[in-house]
Design a protein around this motif. Structure first.
Motif, PDB file in Angstrom:
ATOM      1  N   ARG A 110     -43.781 -40.196 -28.834  1.00 50.44           N
ATOM      2  CA  ARG A 110     -43.897 -39.390 -27.616  1.00 50.44           C
ATOM      3  C   ARG A 110     -45.312 -38.836 -27.539  1.00 50.44           C
ATOM      4  O   ARG A 110     -45.764 -38.175 -28.451  1.00 50.44           O
ATOM      5  CB  ARG A 110     -42.887 -38.255 -27.645  1.00 50.44           C
ATOM      6  N   GLN A 111     -45.965 -39.102 -26.457  1.00 49.17           N
ATOM      7  CA  GLN A 111     -47.339 -38.643 -26.327  1.00 49.17           C
ATOM      8  C   GLN A 111     -47.364 -37.318 -25.579  1.00 49.17           C
ATOM      9  O   GLN A 111     -46.757 -37.175 -24.526  1.00 49.17           O
ATOM     10  CB  GLN A 111     -48.168 -39.675 -25.553  1.00 49.17           C
ATOM     11  N   ALA A 112     -48.072 -36.363 -26.182  1.00 48.55           N
ATOM     12  CA  ALA A 112     -48.181 -35.081 -25.498  1.00 48.55           C
ATOM     13  C   ALA A 112     -49.112 -35.221 -24.300  1.00 48.55           C
ATOM     14  O   ALA A 112     -48.954 -34.552 -23.296  1.00 48.55           O
ATOM     15  CB  ALA A 112     -48.721 -34.023 -26.442  1.00 48.55           C
ATOM     16  N   VAL A 113     -50.114 -36.115 -24.422  1.00 52.25           N
ATOM     17  CA  VAL A 113     -51.028 -36.308 -23.300  1.00 52.25           C
ATOM     18  C   VAL A 113     -50.292 -37.158 -22.278  1.00 52.25           C
ATOM     19  O   VAL A 113     -50.220 -38.374 -22.387  1.00 52.25           O
ATOM     20  CB  VAL A 113     -52.312 -37.014 -23.774  1.00 52.25           C
ATOM     21  N   ALA A 114     -49.705 -36.491 -21.304  1.00 51.41           N
ATOM     22  CA  ALA A 114     -48.908 -37.191 -20.313  1.00 51.41           C
ATOM     23  C   ALA A 114     -49.807 -38.091 -19.483  1.00 51.41           C
ATOM     24  O   ALA A 114     -50.979 -37.789 -19.286  1.00 51.41           O
ATOM     25  CB  ALA A 114     -48.208 -36.181 -19.422  1.00 51.41           C
ATOM     26  N   PRO A 139     -51.664 -39.546 -16.371  1.00 50.45           N
ATOM     27  CA  PRO A 139     -52.096 -38.775 -15.210  1.00 50.45           C
ATOM     28  C   PRO A 139     -51.143 -38.990 -14.034  1.00 50.45           C
ATOM     29  O   PRO A 139     -50.563 -40.047 -13.867  1.00 50.45           O
ATOM     30  CB  PRO A 139     -53.483 -39.331 -14.919  1.00 50.45           C
ATOM     31  N   THR A 168     -45.584 -27.315 -13.357  1.00 54.10           N
ATOM     32  CA  THR A 168     -45.923 -28.420 -14.259  1.00 54.10           C
ATOM     33  C   THR A 168     -44.663 -29.060 -14.848  1.00 54.10           C
ATOM     34  O   THR A 168     -44.609 -30.273 -15.043  1.00 54.10           O
ATOM     35  CB  THR A 168     -46.855 -27.950 -15.397  1.00 54.10           C
ATOM     36  N   ALA A 221     -43.351 -32.928 -14.791  1.00 49.03           N
ATOM     37  CA  ALA A 221     -43.046 -33.658 -16.023  1.00 49.03           C
ATOM     38  C   ALA A 221     -41.657 -34.290 -15.973  1.00 49.03           C
ATOM     39  O   ALA A 221     -41.430 -35.350 -16.552  1.00 49.03           O
ATOM     40  CB  ALA A 221     -43.151 -32.715 -17.213  1.00 49.03           C
ATOM     41  N   SER A 257     -52.979 -28.851 -14.475  1.00 48.50           N
ATOM     42  CA  SER A 257     -53.183 -29.389 -15.806  1.00 48.50           C
ATOM     43  C   SER A 257     -54.594 -29.951 -15.979  1.00 48.50           C
ATOM     44  O   SER A 257     -54.900 -30.590 -16.979  1.00 48.50           O
ATOM     45  CB  SER A 257     -52.137 -30.454 -16.121  1.00 48.50           C
ATOM     46  N   GLN A 270     -56.495 -32.173 -14.111  1.00 47.53           N
ATOM     47  CA  GLN A 270     -56.834 -33.559 -13.811  1.00 47.53           C
ATOM     48  C   GLN A 270     -57.963 -33.586 -12.787  1.00 47.53           C
ATOM     49  O   GLN A 270     -58.005 -32.746 -11.890  1.00 47.53           O
ATOM     50  CB  GLN A 270     -55.595 -34.187 -13.186  1.00 47.53           C
ATOM     51  N   PRO A 286     -57.700 -38.099 -16.821  1.00 50.31           N
ATOM     52  CA  PRO A 286     -57.798 -36.860 -17.585  1.00 50.31           C
ATOM     53  C   PRO A 286     -59.252 -36.518 -17.840  1.00 50.31           C
ATOM     54  O   PRO A 286     -60.082 -37.417 -17.923  1.00 50.31           O
ATOM     55  CB  PRO A 286     -57.074 -37.190 -18.892  1.00 50.31           C
TER      56      PRO A 286
END
Lengths: 281, 323
Positions: free
Chosen positions: A179-183, A185, A206, A210, A251, A253, A259
């Motif tokens: 699972r990547q915390a850096v969603a 974009p 946010t 998500a 967030s 962007q 990002p």
């Protein structure tokens, strides 16, 4: 006084809808534990019971072969082994690396101390010996009764041993690293918020972004309409788009939907002259 | 710093900590020394990151993820090796006797609940033998006749190691399990412990009284003399442990009932551990010593010596020396 209080909006803080328990760690941060309900624990128990029976059969077969040489010796050995299995099966697994029996692990559960730390051998022993009373009068009747009456789903054994059975998401999903915390974009251009929002509100926006993919389009639109102050007059679909835009903006962007670049190493932080004065001292 | 910058910047550290912790949990690559030394600092950073993520209301997904990792790491950091075995000598010589002495009131209650029914049936049961029948049943009485009916009843004298070992296993499983249940029964406000103690007193008193009345007493008393000291104290101590737990529910003092129970369990554990230890020792004696066909004088001397040993151990061992 009375009027002043009633004119305030109802504070959201303090209203509890979840069963989260905050445990302060020595490291100065609170971690949240999610106590597991009797139902999921019962399922774990049934799985453990099956495993227990399998181990029992395996032992009986091995010891049975020994019994060809000396039947009495084998019987004595079997009784000692069953004694150990009966009283220490749970203790062995709960105090092990994973902090859970195979059954508990398969249901994504874990036994922890009330302090958030791992259970010790004495703790685990107490909570498992007291199963004898929790089981009374039949099929954990007393245990379930006590657990449902306690804030943290503790049966008598848990209360005496100061332990909790909690959901351990990592055990369930297995692959934390995937699972990547850096969603990724968001597919929209960021849109600046028209007015400052409170932290809880920015969090709601946010989180909305998500979780968007888990809802049907109709539900997305319905939820977006709740943010009336931001999406008020526009058509439903555009409301969703707008909220996504705000989320992207919040967030951080940039316009291209990429990002932001990692921050440059802090070259030099300007230091204040002289001693720092602490406020209020 | 917004969430994007925050996660981009911190993600490598979290990943590093996660893979180390997964290794410690035994589900990833095996963890080596070099990675371990970085765990404390990575953990502190993670805690700070978690606090920050929560304070700035970053997405729930991120907060959950950091929370879960913090929980797992703290579980590994504070796991530690158990001192259970290395402390067992200290436990037997100092903590157990001290625990028994400091709980002398509970000791008195446990003894009373066991001894009164026991002595009552032993001495006065034969005035009305229907007591024996009610408690032991026809089958129980017949078993006692087979074991202690005459001086050399075959059932009592086992002649192979295998048979002795079988009985040893049986006593461990049976008697130690009773100890554990006696303790657990204490969670019902002590009633369960008292009940089991009294029932044991009744059954043992009925057996002894019945053998005195209708069978050969010497064969009975020479058999039980050896293991009686350890077995009975073991049972009494387990009862004490249960009562300690039960009293916390009845009289929690200044604490809430759950807090009092948690505290009482800690005080009770040395008693239960001691009880289980004594019971297993008794099983050993009962399995291998008691069936030996030796002169009664030897059997009684050993039995009395063990009682003196247990009494002296509990009364004297581990007292603080006063200057």
């Amino acid at each position: 006084m009375q009027a002043a209080v009633s004119s305030q909006p109802v504070p959201v803080r303090g209203v509890r809808l979840d069963t989260l328990q905050e445990i302060p760690l020595a490291e100065g941060v609170g971690i949240h534990l999610r106590p597991a309900s009797p139902l999921v624990r019962a399922l774990a128990y049934i799985i453990d019971l099956l495993i227990f029976i399998l181990i029992y059969i395996a032992l009986a077969m091995v010891v049975g072969i020994l019994g060809i040489l000396d039947g009495h010796l084998a019987q004595g050995l079997m009784m000692i082994l069953v004694f150990i299995l009966m009283w220490f099966y749970n203790v062995f697994f709960e105090t092990g690396k994973k902090g859970a029996t195979p059954g508990q692990r398969s249901m994504g559960l874990r036994v922890v101390s009330e302090t958030g730390g791992p259970v010790t051998i004495p703790q685990s022993f107490v909570r498992n010996v007291l199963r004898f009373v929790d089981f009374m009068p039949f099929s954990y009747g007393l245990g379930i009764f006590v657990a449902l009456g306690s804030k943290r789903f503790q049966r008598l054994g848990d209360i005496a041993a100061r332990t909790l059975v909690v959901h351990d998401d990592a055990a369930r999903r297995g692959a934390w690293g995937r699972r990547q915390a850096v969603a990724p974009p968001l597919p929209v251009a960021p849109r600046a918020l028209p007015a400052p929002v409170r932290p809880e509100e920015s969090r709601a926006i946010t989180d909305f972004a998500a979780r968007l993919s888990t809802w049907s389009p109709a539900r997305q639109e319905e939820l977006a309409m709740h943010a009336g102050g931001l999406t008020g007059s526009c058509p439903p679909r555009e409301g969703v788009e707008r909220l996504l835009g705000y989320a992207a903006w919040l967030s951080g962007q940039d316009k291209a939907g990429m990002p932001p670049a990692p921050p440059a190493a802090p070259a030099s932080i300007p230091r204040p002259e002289g001693r720092i004065r602490l406020p209020g001292r | 710093m917004n969430q994007h910058e925050f996660t981009t910047h911190r993600e490598p550290r979290w990943q590093e900590l996660e893979s180390t912790v997964a290794g410690l949990e035994g589900r990833g690559l095996k963890t080596t020394g070099g990675a371990l030394t970085r765990v404390p600092s990575l953990f502190r950073q993670l805690c700070a990151d978690l606090a920050m993520a929560r304070h700035r209301f970053m997405t729930q997904d991120l907060v959950d993820r950091l929370n879960s990792l913090a929980l797992r790491t703290s579980q590994q950091i504070y796991r530690g090796r158990s001192l259970f075995w290395s402390q067992s000598v200290d436990f037997l010589s100092r903590r157990l006797p001290a625990a028994v002495r400091s709980e002398w009131r509970i000791l008195a209650w446990s003894c009373a609940f066991f001894l009164l029914p026991f002595l009552g049936l032993l001495f006065w049961g034969e005035k009305d033998p229907r007591w024996f029948e009610a408690l032991l049943g026809a089958e129980g009485m017949q078993n006692l006749q087979e074991m202690y009916g005459s001086r050399d009843a075959l059932d009592r004298h086992r002649d192979s190691f295998g048979e002795n070992f079988m009985m040893f296993g049986h006593y461990i499983m049976n008697n130690t399990s009773i100890d554990f249940r006696t303790f657990a029964g204490g969670a019902l406000a002590g009633v369960g412990s008292l009940f089991i103690l009294a029932v044991n007193g009744l059954l043992m008193g009925a057996s002894a009284g019945y053998v005195n009345w209708a069978a050969d007493p010497e064969s009975f008393w020479t058999f039980v003399a050896g293991h009686s000291a350890f077995e009975l104290t073991g049972m009494i101590f387990s009862g004490m442990a249960g009562l300690r737990l039960g009293l916390a529910l009845v009289r929690p003092g200044m604490l809430t009932r759950s807090a009092a129970m948690g505290k009482a369990a800690q005080t009770a554990l040395p008693l239960l551990g001691g009880g289980a230890f004594l019971t297993i020792a008794a099983a050993f004696i009962e399995g291998f010593w008691s069936p030996l066909n030796l002169p009664p004088l030897v059997k009684y001397t050993v039995g009395i010596a063990l009682w003196v040993l247990v009494a002296g151990w509990m009364a004297l061992s581990g007292r603080e020396r006063r200057a």
